[in-house]
Design a protein around this motif. Structure first.
Motif, PDB file in Angstrom:
ATOM      1  N   HIS A 315       0.140   8.003   9.229  1.00  0.00           N
ATOM      2  CA  HIS A 315       1.018   8.604   8.225  1.00  0.00           C
ATOM      3  C   HIS A 315       0.204   9.251   7.107  1.00  0.00           C
ATOM      4  O   HIS A 315       0.609  10.265   6.543  1.00  0.00           O
ATOM      5  CB  HIS A 315       1.953   7.540   7.638  1.00  0.00           C
ATOM      6  CG  HIS A 315       3.183   7.306   8.454  1.00  0.00           C
ATOM      7  ND1 HIS A 315       4.412   7.801   8.108  1.00  0.00           N
ATOM      8  CD2 HIS A 315       3.362   6.646   9.621  1.00  0.00           C
ATOM      9  CE1 HIS A 315       5.304   7.436   9.020  1.00  0.00           C
ATOM     10  NE2 HIS A 315       4.684   6.734   9.953  1.00  0.00           N
ATOM     11  N   ASP A 316      -0.941   8.652   6.803  1.00  0.00           N
ATOM     12  CA  ASP A 316      -1.786   9.183   5.725  1.00  0.00           C
ATOM     13  C   ASP A 316      -2.954   9.973   6.311  1.00  0.00           C
ATOM     14  O   ASP A 316      -4.098   9.815   5.908  1.00  0.00           O
ATOM     15  CB  ASP A 316      -2.295   8.030   4.845  1.00  0.00           C
ATOM     16  CG  ASP A 316      -3.080   8.523   3.629  1.00  0.00           C
ATOM     17  OD1 ASP A 316      -2.701   9.573   3.066  1.00  0.00           O
ATOM     18  OD2 ASP A 316      -4.081   7.882   3.260  1.00  0.00           O
ATOM     19  N   TYR A 317      -2.649  10.835   7.280  1.00  0.00           N
ATOM     20  CA  TYR A 317      -3.720  11.572   7.965  1.00  0.00           C
ATOM     21  C   TYR A 317      -4.481  12.509   7.032  1.00  0.00           C
ATOM     22  O   TYR A 317      -5.625  12.882   7.301  1.00  0.00           O
ATOM     23  CB  TYR A 317      -3.156  12.349   9.162  1.00  0.00           C
ATOM     24  CG  TYR A 317      -2.155  13.427   8.804  1.00  0.00           C
ATOM     25  CD1 TYR A 317      -2.567  14.735   8.555  1.00  0.00           C
ATOM     26  CD2 TYR A 317      -0.796  13.129   8.706  1.00  0.00           C
ATOM     27  CE1 TYR A 317      -1.655  15.720   8.222  1.00  0.00           C
ATOM     28  CE2 TYR A 317       0.126  14.110   8.373  1.00  0.00           C
ATOM     29  CZ  TYR A 317      -0.301  15.401   8.131  1.00  0.00           C
ATOM     30  OH  TYR A 317       0.603  16.367   7.783  1.00  0.00           O
ATOM     31  N   GLU A 318      -3.854  12.889   5.900  1.00  0.00           N
ATOM     32  CA  GLU A 318      -4.545  13.773   4.954  1.00  0.00           C
ATOM     33  C   GLU A 318      -5.391  12.984   3.943  1.00  0.00           C
ATOM     34  O   GLU A 318      -6.111  13.571   3.146  1.00  0.00           O
ATOM     35  CB  GLU A 318      -3.523  14.629   4.201  1.00  0.00           C
ATOM     36  CG  GLU A 318      -2.824  15.651   5.102  1.00  0.00           C
ATOM     37  CD  GLU A 318      -1.845  16.509   4.319  1.00  0.00           C
ATOM     38  OE1 GLU A 318      -1.367  16.038   3.260  1.00  0.00           O
ATOM     39  OE2 GLU A 318      -1.562  17.633   4.762  1.00  0.00           O
ATOM     40  N   GLY A 319      -5.283  11.660   3.958  1.00  0.00           N
ATOM     41  CA  GLY A 319      -6.082  10.827   3.053  1.00  0.00           C
ATOM     42  C   GLY A 319      -5.651  10.902   1.612  1.00  0.00           C
ATOM     43  O   GLY A 319      -6.486  10.820   0.703  1.00  0.00           O
ATOM     44  N   ASN A 320      -4.344  11.031   1.378  1.00  0.00           N
ATOM     45  CA  ASN A 320      -3.839  11.145  -0.002  1.00  0.00           C
ATOM     46  C   ASN A 320      -3.614   9.813  -0.686  1.00  0.00           C
ATOM     47  O   ASN A 320      -3.362   9.767  -1.884  1.00  0.00           O
ATOM     48  CB  ASN A 320      -2.512  11.932  -0.002  1.00  0.00           C
ATOM     49  CG  ASN A 320      -2.699  13.379   0.402  1.00  0.00           C
ATOM     50  OD1 ASN A 320      -3.724  13.983   0.078  1.00  0.00           O
ATOM     51  ND2 ASN A 320      -1.739  13.930   1.130  1.00  0.00           N
ATOM     52  N   HIS A 321      -3.682   8.713   0.064  1.00  0.00           N
ATOM     53  CA  HIS A 321      -3.362   7.400  -0.501  1.00  0.00           C
ATOM     54  C   HIS A 321      -4.507   6.423  -0.228  1.00  0.00           C
ATOM     55  O   HIS A 321      -4.443   5.602   0.697  1.00  0.00           O
ATOM     56  CB  HIS A 321      -2.045   6.877   0.083  1.00  0.00           C
ATOM     57  CG  HIS A 321      -0.906   7.841  -0.109  1.00  0.00           C
ATOM     58  ND1 HIS A 321      -0.362   8.094  -1.349  1.00  0.00           N
ATOM     59  CD2 HIS A 321      -0.243   8.635   0.769  1.00  0.00           C
ATOM     60  CE1 HIS A 321       0.608   8.991  -1.218  1.00  0.00           C
ATOM     61  NE2 HIS A 321       0.689   9.344   0.040  1.00  0.00           N
ATOM     62  N   PRO A 322      -5.578   6.519  -1.025  1.00  0.00           N
ATOM     63  CA  PRO A 322      -6.786   5.721  -0.758  1.00  0.00           C
ATOM     64  C   PRO A 322      -6.564   4.212  -0.779  1.00  0.00           C
ATOM     65  O   PRO A 322      -7.224   3.485  -0.038  1.00  0.00           O
ATOM     66  CB  PRO A 322      -7.751   6.156  -1.874  1.00  0.00           C
ATOM     67  CG  PRO A 322      -6.895   6.797  -2.920  1.00  0.00           C
ATOM     68  CD  PRO A 322      -5.743   7.394  -2.194  1.00  0.00           C
ATOM     69  N   ARG A 323      -5.638   3.729  -1.608  1.00  0.00           N
ATOM     70  CA  ARG A 323      -5.400   2.278  -1.659  1.00  0.00           C
ATOM     71  C   ARG A 323      -4.887   1.784  -0.308  1.00  0.00           C
ATOM     72  O   ARG A 323      -5.437   0.834   0.272  1.00  0.00           O
ATOM     73  CB  ARG A 323      -4.391   1.949  -2.751  1.00  0.00           C
ATOM     74  CG  ARG A 323      -4.044   0.460  -2.845  1.00  0.00           C
ATOM     75  CD  ARG A 323      -3.030   0.206  -3.936  1.00  0.00           C
ATOM     76  NE  ARG A 323      -1.754   0.852  -3.649  1.00  0.00           N
ATOM     77  CZ  ARG A 323      -0.912   1.302  -4.582  1.00  0.00           C
ATOM     78  NH1 ARG A 323      -1.224   1.206  -5.851  1.00  0.00           N
ATOM     79  NH2 ARG A 323       0.239   1.860  -4.250  1.00  0.00           N
ATOM     80  N   SER A 324      -3.833   2.436   0.182  1.00  0.00           N
ATOM     81  CA  SER A 324      -3.252   2.029   1.471  1.00  0.00           C
ATOM     82  C   SER A 324      -4.250   2.233   2.609  1.00  0.00           C
ATOM     83  O   SER A 324      -4.351   1.411   3.527  1.00  0.00           O
ATOM     84  CB  SER A 324      -1.980   2.828   1.745  1.00  0.00           C
ATOM     85  OG  SER A 324      -1.027   2.628   0.730  1.00  0.00           O
ATOM     86  N   ARG A 325      -4.973   3.320   2.535  1.00  0.00           N
ATOM     87  CA  ARG A 325      -5.955   3.633   3.585  1.00  0.00           C
ATOM     88  C   ARG A 325      -7.065   2.590   3.604  1.00  0.00           C
ATOM     89  O   ARG A 325      -7.467   2.117   4.684  1.00  0.00           O
ATOM     90  CB  ARG A 325      -6.529   5.033   3.342  1.00  0.00           C
ATOM     91  CG  ARG A 325      -7.279   5.597   4.526  1.00  0.00           C
ATOM     92  CD  ARG A 325      -7.581   7.079   4.340  1.00  0.00           C
ATOM     93  NE  ARG A 325      -8.054   7.662   5.584  1.00  0.00           N
ATOM     94  CZ  ARG A 325      -7.258   8.036   6.580  1.00  0.00           C
ATOM     95  NH1 ARG A 325      -5.954   7.889   6.474  1.00  0.00           N
ATOM     96  NH2 ARG A 325      -7.756   8.553   7.685  1.00  0.00           N
ATOM     97  N   THR A 326      -7.571   2.216   2.443  1.00  0.00           N
ATOM     98  CA  THR A 326      -8.621   1.195   2.359  1.00  0.00           C
ATOM     99  C   THR A 326      -8.148  -0.125   2.953  1.00  0.00           C
ATOM    100  O   THR A 326      -8.865  -0.771   3.730  1.00  0.00           O
ATOM    101  CB  THR A 326      -9.045   0.978   0.895  1.00  0.00           C
ATOM    102  OG1 THR A 326      -9.518   2.209   0.350  1.00  0.00           O
ATOM    103  CG2 THR A 326     -10.147  -0.068   0.793  1.00  0.00           C
ATOM    104  N   ASP A 327      -6.936  -0.532   2.595  1.00  0.00           N
ATOM    105  CA  ASP A 327      -6.399  -1.798   3.104  1.00  0.00           C
ATOM    106  C   ASP A 327      -6.241  -1.769   4.620  1.00  0.00           C
ATOM    107  O   ASP A 327      -6.611  -2.724   5.314  1.00  0.00           O
ATOM    108  CB  ASP A 327      -5.047  -2.099   2.455  1.00  0.00           C
ATOM    109  CG  ASP A 327      -5.185  -2.538   1.000  1.00  0.00           C
ATOM    110  OD1 ASP A 327      -6.323  -2.802   0.572  1.00  0.00           O
ATOM    111  OD2 ASP A 327      -4.163  -2.619   0.303  1.00  0.00           O
ATOM    112  N   ALA A 328      -5.680  -0.673   5.151  1.00  0.00           N
ATOM    113  CA  ALA A 328      -5.463  -0.579   6.594  1.00  0.00           C
ATOM    114  C   ALA A 328      -6.787  -0.632   7.362  1.00  0.00           C
ATOM    115  O   ALA A 328      -6.919  -1.349   8.363  1.00  0.00           O
ATOM    116  CB  ALA A 328      -4.705   0.705   6.926  1.00  0.00           C
ATOM    117  N   LEU A 329      -7.784   0.108   6.880  1.00  0.00           N
ATOM    118  CA  LEU A 329      -9.094   0.107   7.533  1.00  0.00           C
ATOM    119  C   LEU A 329      -9.743  -1.266   7.480  1.00  0.00           C
ATOM    120  O   LEU A 329     -10.365  -1.717   8.459  1.00  0.00           O
ATOM    121  CB  LEU A 329     -10.004   1.149   6.858  1.00  0.00           C
ATOM    122  CG  LEU A 329      -9.683   2.619   7.151  1.00  0.00           C
ATOM    123  CD1 LEU A 329     -10.397   3.533   6.164  1.00  0.00           C
ATOM    124  CD2 LEU A 329     -10.057   2.982   8.590  1.00  0.00           C
TER     125      LEU A 329
END
Length: 449
Positions: A315-329
Motif C-alpha cells: 500500500h505504501d509503495y511510494e514510501g510516503n509513510h516511513p513510520r508504518s514502513r519501518t514497522d512492517a520491515l
C-alpha cells in the motif's frame, strides 16, 4: 462591559485609536487619570470601573455612537481576517505548506495586541513546525499564549489549549515524552467547553488522544486505558476528525493486544482498517494493519502476520509513510529470523534501518535491537554489538530507559557468549542499576518470536 460590547474589541479599538493619533499612554495621563490606570484599561487588568473607562474613551474623542461604529467595522474586518487565517490553517492541516502558507501570513500584518494576534502567532508556529524548526515553533506557541493572557482576550476557539497541544506534539516528536505529557495536561486544564458551534474545531478529543499516546509511551497503561475506554464509549460523538477516531481504534487495539485479548483486538483492527480505507486516511490504517499483523505474530500465525506486513509495504509503495514502513520491515525481519532465513532477515532489517535513519528516528533504537538480535543469533557478534551499543545510547538520550535496558541485556549476552568478562561485568552492572531503578523485567515490545 461598555455599551454591551465585547470588552476585548473595545480595548483593541481604544489602543488602536490612541496609537493612530500618535499618543503614548503617558501623553494622555493627567491628574485625573494616571498612566497606570490607562495601562490597566487597555490591558483589561485591575478593578477599573466602567465610569473610568468611559472617561478614557472621552479623552480619545470616542462617544457611544462613534465607538459602536468603529467596533462594527472592526468586527467585519475580523470576520474576513478570521476566514483567511482559517484557510491558512487548513493548508497546514493538509500538509500543503510549500511557501504559500508562510507567504500568505506575511501579507497579513496585524498588531500584536489585535484580538486575532494569538491565532496569527500560532499559525507562525505551525509554519516552523512543518519545517521541523521545533525551537522556533515552540517559541511562537508560547508567545501566542502570552499574548492571549496579556491582553485578556475572550477567545472562543480555545487557542491556548491548541497551542499547548502543539507544544506537546513538538516535544513528542523530539522524544521528550514527559514534557509532552506536561503540556497536553496544561492544554486540557485550559480547555473551555462552548455551546453550539463556537469552536473552530474540537480540540479536546485530540488532546485526550495525545495524552493516551504519551502515557502508553511512558508505560502508564492503566491511565492510558481509562482515557481510551472513555473515548471508545463516546467515539461516535467525536466531531474533530477521522484521524482522532482512528487513533482511538489504534490505541484500543494496542491495549487489548497487551491484555492478550487477541480476538477482540483483531475485530477492532479490521473495523479501523476499513474505516481508514473508506476515508482515505492511509497513515492511520497502515499503522492499524501493522498492529493486526503483530497480533498474529504473537499468536505465531506467521503466514497471516507476513501477509499484513507485506500489505503495508504494498500500500505504501511510494514510501510516503516511513513510520508504518519501518514497522512492517522490522516485523518481517523478525519473522524471517525466526525461520532462519538470514538473507531475507538481514535484507529487511537493513531497509528498516535505512528508512529509520533517514525519516523516522523515533523507531531507530528498536530497529537496531532487532538488527542486533539477527546478527547475535548467527553468532556474528562483531555486527551485533555495535547495533546494541548504538541502541543503548539512543535510548539513553531519548529517555527510553526500558528500551535502554533491553539493549544492555542483549549486549551483556553477547559479551557472555564471547567470554569477554570485563565488558560483561561493566554491562551487567548497568543492567542491574536500571533494573533496580525502574523495577522492570522486560520491555513491552516485540523483538523476536
Amino acid at each position: 462591559m461598555v455599551y454591551g460590547l465585547d470588552p476585548s474589541i473595545v480595548r483593541y479599538v481604544m489602543r488602536k485609536v490612541r496609537k493612530e493619533s500618535g499618543y503614548r499612554q503617558e501623553d494622555i495621563a493627567d491628574a485625573t487619570m494616571s498612566y497606570g490606570t490607562i495601562s490597566n484599561i487597555e490591558r483589561g487588568v485591575g478593578n477599573v470601573d466602567e465610569k473610568t473607562v468611559l472617561k478614557y474613551l472621552a479623552k480619545l474623542g470616542l462617544n457611544e455612537a462613534t465607538l459602536k461604529n468603529i467596533v462594527k467595522k472592526e468586527l467585519e474586518r475580523m470576520e474576513e481576517l478570521t476566514f483567511e487565517l482559517q484557510l491558512i490553517e487548513l493548508m497546514l492541516d493538509n500538509n500543503k505548506l510549500g511557501t504559500h502558507a508562510e507567504q500568505m501570513l506575511k501579507t497579513i500584518g496585524i498588531e500584536r495586541y489585535h484580538p486575532l494576534a494569538p491565532f496569527y502567532t500560532y499559525l507562525e508556529g505551525r509554519c516552523f513546525q512543518a519545517k521541523k524548526a521545533y525551537d522556533k515553533a515552540e517559541k511562537h506557541y508560547k508567545f501566542a499564549i502570552r499574548l492571549h493572557n496579556q491582553y485578556k482576550l475572550l477567545s472562543k476557539d480555545n487557542i491556548v489549549s491548541i497551542c499547548y497541544n502543539e507544544l506537546s506534539i513538538c516535544c513528542y516528536v523530539q522524544n521528550k515524552i514527559d514534557k509532552a505529557l506536561h503540556y497536553v495536561e496544561k492544554g486540557l486544564a485550559e480547555y473551555v467547553e462552548h455551546e453550539g458551534s463556537e469552536d473552530r474545531r474540537d480540540i479536546k478529543a485530540p488532546m485526550l488522544n495525545n495524552k493516551a499516546l504519551y502515557l502508553l509511551n511512558l508505560s502508564q497503561y492503566e491511565a492510558a486505558k481509562q482515557i481510551i475506554d472513555d473515548m471508545w464509549a463516546k467515539r461516535f460523538e467525536i466531531r474533530s476528525s477521522y484521524y482522532t477516531l482512528l487513533n482511538i481504534y489504534k490505541y484500543r487495539a494496542m491495549l487489548l493486544r497487551k491484555m492478550q485479548k487477541y480476538a477482540e483486538a483483531i475485530e477492532i483492527c479490521k473495523e479501523g482498517i476499513h474505516l481508514g480505507f473508506r476515508n482515505n486516511i492511509q497513515n492511520r490504517y497502515l499503522d492499524i494493519m501493522n498492529i493486526l499483523g503483530s497480533i498474529y505474530l504473537l499468536q505465531k500465525q506467521l503466514d497471516k502476520a507476513e501477509h499484513y506486513f507485506q500489505m503495508v509495504l504494498n500500500h505504501d509503495y511510494e514510501g510516503n509513510h516511513p513510520r508504518s514502513r519501518t514497522d512492517a520491515l522490522t516485523y518481517l525481519a523478525i519473522i524471517y529470523a525466526h525461520e532462519k532465513d538470514w538473507a531475507k532477515a538481514e535484507g529487511h532489517i537493513q531497509r528498516a534501518l535505512d528508512v529509520a535513519r533517514s525519516n523516522y528516528r523515533n523507531r531507530l533504537s528498536k530497529v537496531l535491537i532487532v538488527a542486533g538480535n539477527i546478527y547475535a543469533e548467527q553468532q556474528n557478534f562483531t555486527l551485533a554489538i555495535p547495533c546494541y551499543q548504538e541502541a543503548e545510547q539512543l535510548s539513553l538520550k531519548d529517555g527510553l530507559k526500558k528500551r535502554q535496558y533491553t539493549a544492555l541485556l542483549q549486549l551483556a549476552k553477547c559479551f557472555d557468549s564471547m567470554e569477554a568478562e570485563n565488558e560483561w561485568k561493566v554491562t551487567i552492572k548497568k543492567v542491574m542499576n536500571l533494573q533496580q531503578e525502574l523495577n522492570l523485567q522486560s520491555e513491552e515490545e516485540v523483538y523476536a518470536i
